[in-house]
Design an enzyme around this catalytic site. Sequence first.
Site, PDB file in Angstrom:
ATOM      1  N   GLN A 228       4.842  11.224  -1.694  1.00 26.44           N
ATOM      2  CA  GLN A 228       4.854  10.810  -3.096  1.00 26.44           C
ATOM      3  C   GLN A 228       5.821  11.721  -3.847  1.00 26.44           C
ATOM      4  O   GLN A 228       5.533  12.893  -4.095  1.00 26.44           O
ATOM      5  CB  GLN A 228       3.452  10.895  -3.672  1.00 26.44           C
ATOM      6  N   GLY A 269      -3.934   5.128 -10.395  1.00 29.29           N
ATOM      7  CA  GLY A 269      -3.142   5.162  -9.175  1.00 29.29           C
ATOM      8  C   GLY A 269      -1.677   5.453  -9.427  1.00 29.29           C
ATOM      9  O   GLY A 269      -1.204   5.521 -10.576  1.00 29.29           O
ATOM     10  N   HIS A 270      -0.933   5.614  -8.325  1.00 31.03           N
ATOM     11  CA  HIS A 270       0.468   5.997  -8.449  1.00 31.03           C
ATOM     12  C   HIS A 270       1.304   4.900  -9.093  1.00 31.03           C
ATOM     13  O   HIS A 270       1.089   3.716  -8.889  1.00 31.03           O
ATOM     14  CB  HIS A 270       1.061   6.423  -7.103  1.00 31.03           C
ATOM     15  N   ASN A 271       2.241   5.353  -9.929  1.00 27.88           N
ATOM     16  CA  ASN A 271       3.192   4.483 -10.626  1.00 27.88           C
ATOM     17  C   ASN A 271       2.551   3.536 -11.623  1.00 27.88           C
ATOM     18  O   ASN A 271       3.171   2.563 -12.063  1.00 27.88           O
ATOM     19  CB  ASN A 271       4.054   3.698  -9.636  1.00 27.88           C
ATOM     20  N   SER A 289       0.834   0.879  -9.402  1.00 24.48           N
ATOM     21  CA  SER A 289       1.912   0.065  -9.965  1.00 24.48           C
ATOM     22  C   SER A 289       1.432  -0.973 -10.973  1.00 24.48           C
ATOM     23  O   SER A 289       2.210  -1.855 -11.362  1.00 24.48           O
ATOM     24  CB  SER A 289       2.726  -0.621  -8.861  1.00 24.48           C
TER      25      SER A 289
END
Length: 370
Positions: A228, A269-271, A289
């Site tokens: 990441q 969560g990521h992004n 995302s």
Amino acid sequence: MADRPDAAVPSELPAPVPLERVVVALGGELRGNMGLAVRRLAALADADETSVAFVAHPRYRARLQSSRAGAVIVAPELADVALQRPDPPPGGWAAWIVADPYAQFAALTRWWRAHVQPRPAPVGVHPTAWVAPGARVHPTARLGPFAVVEDGAVVEEDAELGAHAVVQARAHVGAGTRLGPHVVLGYDCRIGARGLVHGGTVIGADGFGFAPVPLPGGEGRRWEKIEQLGAVRIGDDVEIGANCCIDRGALGDTVLEDGVKLDNLIQIGHNVHVGRHTAMAGCVGVAGSARIGAFCTLGGGAIVLGHLELADHVHISAASVVMRSILQPGQYSGIFPIDDNRAWEKNAATLRQLHALRERLKALERRTTP
């Protein structure tokens, strides 16, 4: 997030304060007992003659009429009710009249905390804290016991790090922002000015990214980590509750814009991108995302699946699961009504048959249509 008629702040002032002084400081109109001195904030049902309470909606008129609160923050239409309650104390009741009682009560709680909370830690670095030689900590910042600021990190003026808080390499803490005990601000991540992060929250842990790789012989697969490489960017005036996890982006950054408010135990969560002044209640989960618009609300336990988009001014009911993008403002719910277990199982079985029943109905329509 909750629609409550009243709220209580248990702390009392060390000595009574003239209510008129508080009204002058915060605004509004005071009627009734102009000499009232108050000592505590309380819910309508728990208040006494030295208390201030508030009523946010006319539907709580009956609770107001029976309350013993010496002063009540009310909208103009409830002023007479507040002043004409039975059995008044000497000097009578007081009504603090404003256009928006809920917002005024919020301002009052901030005033109250400033007068009753423990004094802030002395400016400077606690002897047990550690600051890397390449870090920059403003002289007015406060670093609590065993706080850590790693190389290249920046802690701006009036910021505060609680005990055991960690600001990793090249991270940035904005002016006036407070990181509670055991908060971790990951490397290269940044939070803007006047933020508040409660204890135990981790900002900038790795996002959940793994690539499936077949095992020899085709018996299954293993998971290869996807590094990441992004960070987390948080705007100004953001509050994050206790024990939240905000993952760094896989390539770009995870973003929380200005004014976002997160309750406890929330996973971002990521992004993910969260628009300004959006609020989420406890245990919300937002998968990677997803894009959440501005001025949205998500009720407790709501889930937003990955790569979906919510427009501005979308409001999701508690425990709902968002499985498609929502591109129009409004209130949305996706909750199967609770029932006793036997009835629920029957209803669930019926739901599983809906597609077959639909196909049978369409076949009957074709046979009966001339």
